[in-house]
Motif scaffolding. Sequence first.
Motif, short mmCIF file in Angstrom:
data_model
loop_
_atom_site.label_atom_id
_atom_site.label_comp_id
_atom_site.label_asym_id
_atom_site.label_seq_id
_atom_site.Cartn_x
_atom_site.Cartn_y
_atom_site.Cartn_z
N SER A 1 60.60 45.47 64.99
CA SER A 1 60.71 46.42 63.88
C SER A 1 59.98 45.90 62.64
O SER A 1 59.36 46.67 61.90
CB SER A 1 62.18 46.69 63.55
OG SER A 1 62.83 47.21 64.69
N ILE B 1 64.93 49.62 60.33
CA ILE B 1 65.69 48.55 59.67
C ILE B 1 65.55 47.26 60.46
O ILE B 1 65.26 47.25 61.66
CB ILE B 1 67.17 48.92 59.46
CG1 ILE B 1 67.91 49.15 60.78
CG2 ILE B 1 67.28 50.12 58.52
CD1 ILE B 1 69.43 49.17 60.62
N THR C 1 67.97 47.59 66.30
CA THR C 1 67.41 48.91 66.58
C THR C 1 68.16 49.55 67.74
O THR C 1 68.35 48.91 68.78
CB THR C 1 65.91 48.78 66.93
OG1 THR C 1 65.26 48.11 65.86
CG2 THR C 1 65.27 50.15 67.14
N ASP D 1 58.57 51.80 68.38
CA ASP D 1 59.46 50.63 68.32
C ASP D 1 60.67 50.94 69.21
O ASP D 1 61.13 52.09 69.26
CB ASP D 1 59.90 50.42 66.87
CG ASP D 1 60.83 49.22 66.70
OD1 ASP D 1 60.81 48.31 67.56
OD2 ASP D 1 61.56 49.18 65.68
MG MG Z 1 64.35 46.33 65.89
#
Ligand code: MG
Length: 302
Positions: free
Chosen positions: A18, A31, A39, A58
């Motif tokens: 991320s 975040i 995540t 992601d």
């Molecule tokens: Mg992540």
Amino acid sequence: MPRAGFASLLGRPNAGKSTLLNRIVGEKIAIVSDKPQTTRTRIVGGRNYPDGQIVFVDTPGIHRPLHRLNVRMVDAAVETLREVDVVALVFDASTRPGRGDEYVSGLLKNVRSPVVLVLNKIDLVAKASLLPLLEQAQRWHPFAAMIPVSAATGDGVERLEAELLARMPEGAPAYPDDYLTDQPERTLAAEIVREKVLNHTRAELPFSTAVSVDQFDESERERLLKIYCTIFVETESQKPIVIGRGGEMIKRIGTEARHELEAFFATGVYLDLRVKVNPDWRNDERTLDDLGVPKSRPRKRR
Ligand SMILES: [Mg+2]
Ligand SMILES: Nc1nc2c(ncn2[C@@H]2O[C@H](COP(=O)(O)OP(=O)(O)OP(=O)(O)O)[C@@H](O)[C@H]2O)c(=O)[nH]1
């Protein structure tokens, strides 16, 4: 001819996927925390180049799932493998490669797309220590390229992007050139609150916390965006941890989240946070649906 396509960021929890996504798109859309399993869903972020476009996906870190939530998380990550043009497998170069990395590499066996290995966090290690890691990785999978980067400093990231773009199919970009993300504003808001909870709590709490947006009131958006959230925990005993003595903790979480939301939405934000107990929500399919954690797709029999 421009090149354009999808690249997934895949790897173990905490590898820095991320952080890398945010670095590449130039905005914080995912975040980040020092806790694993931050995540929980796929997060799409677009980046345009003079000669094309990459839409990055992601994904949640691959781990052994012990709850329904985690089954959905891991499935969401694995499913991207069949859908993207290039896979970027992210390793944390500051930790010794282990069984987890071997497992994730094994998932690539039947993947037709080229896989680029990303050795992240090189700001934390001596260059010489990358060699054994590269040798080990090559035994696990025939990577199309291996690129050392630091998502934190940006070192190597442009080269990585060039290597990914070079492997995209020729064709016009699918998304407009100002495309940033698929994350709805409500989700971004809930995630920022969850990040602050993750930053300030330890042990089981980061895993057992979820945040929902109950109301996203834009009626006076120019001046004040009003966001009402519920922070879910799993047990009564977790509630006072999030609230803190005399409400000190929830105040801190609220203030930090509000500052970030104000910067992101470029307006004043009123943030209302409440804490509720929802026992075993991680295994409750309905709550997971309500929280917007995508369902795993039904699998065909082999
Ligand atoms: Mg992540
Ligand atoms: N020093 C250093 N830290 C990094 C780097 N990239 C990420 N981190 C840190 O590593 C931790 C995990 O980063 P994330 O981006 O949340 O990792 P992730 O792979 O998305 O993790 P999950 O979402 O749990 O799968 C955070 O504390 C980051 O600040 C890097 O290049 N260098």
